[in-house]
Design a protein around this motif. Structure first.
Motif, short mmCIF file in Angstrom:
data_model
loop_
_atom_site.label_atom_id
_atom_site.label_comp_id
_atom_site.label_asym_id
_atom_site.label_seq_id
_atom_site.Cartn_x
_atom_site.Cartn_y
_atom_site.Cartn_z
N ASN A 249 -2.84 -17.00 14.82
CA ASN A 249 -4.27 -16.20 15.06
C ASN A 249 -4.76 -15.98 13.19
OD1 ASN A 249 -4.25 -16.36 17.41
ND2 ASN A 249 -3.33 -14.23 17.29
N ALA A 250 -4.16 -15.71 12.00
CA ALA A 250 -4.71 -15.24 11.48
C ALA A 250 -5.14 -16.41 10.57
CB ALA A 250 -3.86 -14.72 10.44
N ILE A 251 -4.63 -17.64 10.80
CA ILE A 251 -5.15 -18.42 10.02
C ILE A 251 -6.26 -19.38 10.68
CG2 ILE A 251 -4.75 -21.26 9.39
CD1 ILE A 251 -1.74 -20.16 8.79
N LEU A 252 -5.95 -19.47 11.79
CA LEU A 252 -7.20 -19.72 12.60
C LEU A 252 -8.98 -18.77 12.55
CD1 LEU A 252 -5.63 -21.15 15.50
CD2 LEU A 252 -6.05 -22.57 13.70
N LEU A 253 -8.29 -18.10 12.30
CA LEU A 253 -9.47 -16.58 12.41
C LEU A 253 -11.18 -16.87 11.92
CD1 LEU A 253 -10.36 -14.46 14.58
CD2 LEU A 253 -9.67 -12.77 12.84
N PRO A 254 -10.97 -17.21 10.50
CA PRO A 254 -12.21 -17.37 9.93
C PRO A 254 -12.62 -18.54 10.30
CG PRO A 254 -10.10 -16.67 8.36
CD PRO A 254 -10.01 -16.89 9.73
N THR B 292 -1.35 -13.83 4.79
CA THR B 292 -1.08 -15.24 6.17
C THR B 292 -1.96 -15.58 5.64
OG1 THR B 292 -2.67 -13.56 6.77
CG2 THR B 292 -1.09 -13.17 7.25
N LYS B 293 -2.88 -16.02 4.76
CA LYS B 293 -3.41 -17.32 4.40
C LYS B 293 -3.16 -18.55 3.63
CE LYS B 293 -8.95 -18.12 2.93
NZ LYS B 293 -8.41 -18.90 0.93
N ILE B 294 -2.65 -19.17 4.88
CA ILE B 294 -1.73 -20.03 4.45
C ILE B 294 -2.41 -21.23 5.06
CG2 ILE B 294 0.69 -21.20 4.42
CD1 ILE B 294 1.47 -17.82 5.21
N ALA C 213 -16.28 -28.46 22.37
CA ALA C 213 -15.70 -29.15 22.87
C ALA C 213 -14.98 -29.75 21.77
CB ALA C 213 -16.89 -30.52 22.52
N LYS C 214 -13.53 -31.22 22.32
CA LYS C 214 -12.40 -31.46 21.78
C LYS C 214 -13.25 -31.62 20.37
CE LYS C 214 -8.58 -34.61 22.41
NZ LYS C 214 -7.87 -36.08 22.99
N ASN C 215 -13.71 -31.73 19.78
CA ASN C 215 -13.87 -32.13 18.22
C ASN C 215 -14.12 -30.78 17.62
OD1 ASN C 215 -13.84 -34.31 16.51
ND2 ASN C 215 -15.97 -34.14 16.65
N ASP C 216 -15.34 -30.22 18.56
CA ASP C 216 -15.10 -28.62 18.24
C ASP C 216 -13.85 -28.08 17.48
OD1 ASP C 216 -17.87 -28.86 18.33
OD2 ASP C 216 -17.55 -27.91 20.07
N ILE C 217 -12.46 -28.84 18.72
CA ILE C 217 -11.53 -27.65 17.83
C ILE C 217 -10.52 -28.50 16.51
CG2 ILE C 217 -9.44 -27.54 19.17
CD1 ILE C 217 -10.10 -26.41 22.02
N ILE C 218 -10.73 -29.72 16.95
CA ILE C 218 -10.52 -31.25 16.09
C ILE C 218 -10.55 -30.71 14.35
CG2 ILE C 218 -9.92 -33.31 14.84
CD1 ILE C 218 -9.03 -34.22 17.64
N LEU C 219 -12.40 -29.80 14.29
CA LEU C 219 -12.76 -29.68 13.76
C LEU C 219 -12.26 -28.31 12.64
CD1 LEU C 219 -16.33 -30.46 14.02
CD2 LEU C 219 -14.76 -31.72 12.24
N ILE C 220 -11.78 -27.64 13.51
CA ILE C 220 -10.98 -25.96 13.33
C ILE C 220 -10.19 -26.35 13.07
CG2 ILE C 220 -10.27 -23.60 14.68
CD1 ILE C 220 -13.49 -24.09 16.42
N LEU C 221 -8.67 -27.06 13.08
CA LEU C 221 -7.91 -27.18 13.10
C LEU C 221 -7.97 -28.45 11.11
CD1 LEU C 221 -6.09 -28.49 16.32
CD2 LEU C 221 -5.62 -26.58 14.41
N LYS C 222 -9.12 -28.92 11.24
CA LYS C 222 -9.34 -29.35 9.79
C LYS C 222 -9.50 -28.47 9.21
CE LYS C 222 -9.94 -34.65 10.91
NZ LYS C 222 -10.70 -35.40 11.31
N ALA C 223 -10.26 -27.87 9.18
CA ALA C 223 -10.65 -26.97 8.07
C ALA C 223 -9.52 -25.34 8.14
CB ALA C 223 -11.55 -25.94 9.00
N ALA C 224 -8.41 -25.77 8.51
CA ALA C 224 -7.87 -25.05 8.83
C ALA C 224 -6.32 -25.22 8.37
CB ALA C 224 -7.07 -24.45 9.76
N PHE C 225 -5.95 -26.44 7.75
CA PHE C 225 -5.75 -27.22 7.14
C PHE C 225 -4.85 -27.27 5.47
CE2 PHE C 225 -2.82 -31.97 6.98
CZ PHE C 225 -2.28 -31.67 7.66
#
Ligand SMILES: NC(=O)c1ccc[n+]([C@@H]2O[C@H](COP(=O)([O-])OP(=O)(O)OC[C@H]3O[C@@H](n4cnc5c(N)ncnc54)[C@H](O)[C@@H]3O)[C@@H](O)[C@H]2O)c1
Ligand SMILES: [Fe+2]
Length: 323
Positions: free
Chosen positions: A220-225, A276-278, A311-323
């Motif tokens: 959660n901490a990683i994805l939140l921002p 937790t910002k990893i 949309a599916k791509n929105d979640i992929i972009l969020i994961l990419k930003a947190a990667f």
């Protein structure tokens, strides 16, 4: 009294079944869970199995178990999930690596004990991750499309307490006042999201937790921002309210958009300060799994209460930003 100590973080159907077997073999009449969200979720699942026909997986969803749970007392040791008071529990199906979500008034514990002294032994990393889980509950609930006056007030109280004391609780684990603020904050956040829901942060964190068995609060901490940035076009005013709550002096000086951006920055700075910002790749998350993770997140009921359905791509972009 018999002891079951086989609950693992992100509890599985197998550990619930093992606990339920012991419950039956030894003629138990109720359950006391001592621990964090994992212990309470497992206990709540066993309580439901004790009064509703197996298998547990048939009750995924909302209000699917017809009978009230066997008696459950939750003694909480993390601040945190607020599972000790919520009406839901999450159990991982290791065949599909999906966290199954069970929800219903019949799963509520009869008694919940939240004593900050039980949290003094929680190490720094776990204090940070579980505290960020509580903060995520409050922030996601405040912008949720199910939020209402009561959940709004509860979420704002939680945000004030957590911003005031999470960093101190991490830096000084023995600081009882900070622990007290955190247990109160997570409790308020639990009452908020238990009624107003959460959002994409939780949906994607469940996908990560189910796939890689990672700590819930840390995901959660990683994805939140990143999810907050995605939600900006719908929720800037609400993020601004939260910023004014922690910095009331700025309410007259900033536009809502500036205050919302300042709030996202404040969340990121808190997360960085407590470790937790990893980046997700450091936790073993693989970019080749993003499609699968996005599919799992989209099926998670938490997306439904997010202010914008992704949309599916929105979640992929969020994961990419947190990667
Ligand atoms: N039901 C709900 O409402 C709800 C809400 C959010 C999360 N959850 C679930 O809760 C689980 C996470 O729970 P959690 O974050 O509380 O962590 P946890 O219960 O998994 O505990 C993490 C670790 O901390 C240790 N620990 C707990 N208290 C301690 C203490 N006082 N001192 C030392 N060590 C201690 C545990 O033994 C464990 O190893 C996830 O499975 C998540 O999906 C449930
Ligand atoms: Fe959570």
């Amino acid at each position: 009294m018999v002891l079951y100590d086989g609950v693992e973080p992100n509890p599985t159907l197998a550990s619930v079944n093992a606990a339920y077997e012991l419950y039956c073999q030894t003629g138990c009449g109720g359950i006391i869970s001592l621990g964090g969200g994992s212990a309470h979720d497992c206990a709540k699942a066993v309580g439901i199995l004790a009064t509703n026909p197996a298998p547990l997986a048939r009750y995924v969803g909302v209000n699917q178990f017809p009978n009230e749970s066997a008696p459950v007392i939750t003694v909480n040791t993390t601040a945190g999930t607020a599972s000790e008071i919520t009406n839901c529990f999450l159990i991982t199906d290791t065949d599909t690596n999906v966290k199954l979500i069970f929800e219903g008034v019949n799963a509520l514990a009869n008694v919940a004990i939240d004593d900050p002294e039980l949290m003094l032994t929680l190490p720094k990393g776990l204090t940070a991750a579980t505290g960020m889980d509580a903060l995520t509950h409050a922030i996601e609930c405040y912008v949720s499309n199910l939020s209402f006056k009561l959940t709004n007030e509860l979420a704002l109280i939680a945000i004030r307490y957590i911003f005031r004391s999470l960093a101190t609780a991490v830096q000084e684990p023995g600081n009882l006042e900070a622990r007290d603020d955190m247990v109160y904050g997570q409790y308020m956040a639990g009452m908020a999201f238990g009624n107003g829901g959460v959002g994409i942060v939780h949906a994607a964190a469940h996908a990560l937790g189910g796939t890689y068995n990672l700590p819930h609060g840390l995901c959660n901490a990683i994805l939140l921002p990143h999810v907050m940035r995605f939600n900006m076009k719908a929720s800037a005013k609400r993020y601004a309210h939260m910023y004014y709550t922690i910095h009331p002096d700025t309410a007259a000086a900033l536009s809502d958009e500036d205050a919302a951006n300042a709030f996202i920055k404040a969340v990121e700075e808190l997360s960085a300060a407590i470790g937790t910002k990893i980046p997700l790749h450091e936790l073993g998350v693989q970019e080749c799994d993003f499609e699968l993770l996005a599919d799992k997140a989209l099926k998670d009921s938490c997306c439904e209460t997010n202010p914008i359905f992704p949309a599916k791509n929105d979640i992929i972009l969020i994961l990419k930003a947190a990667f």
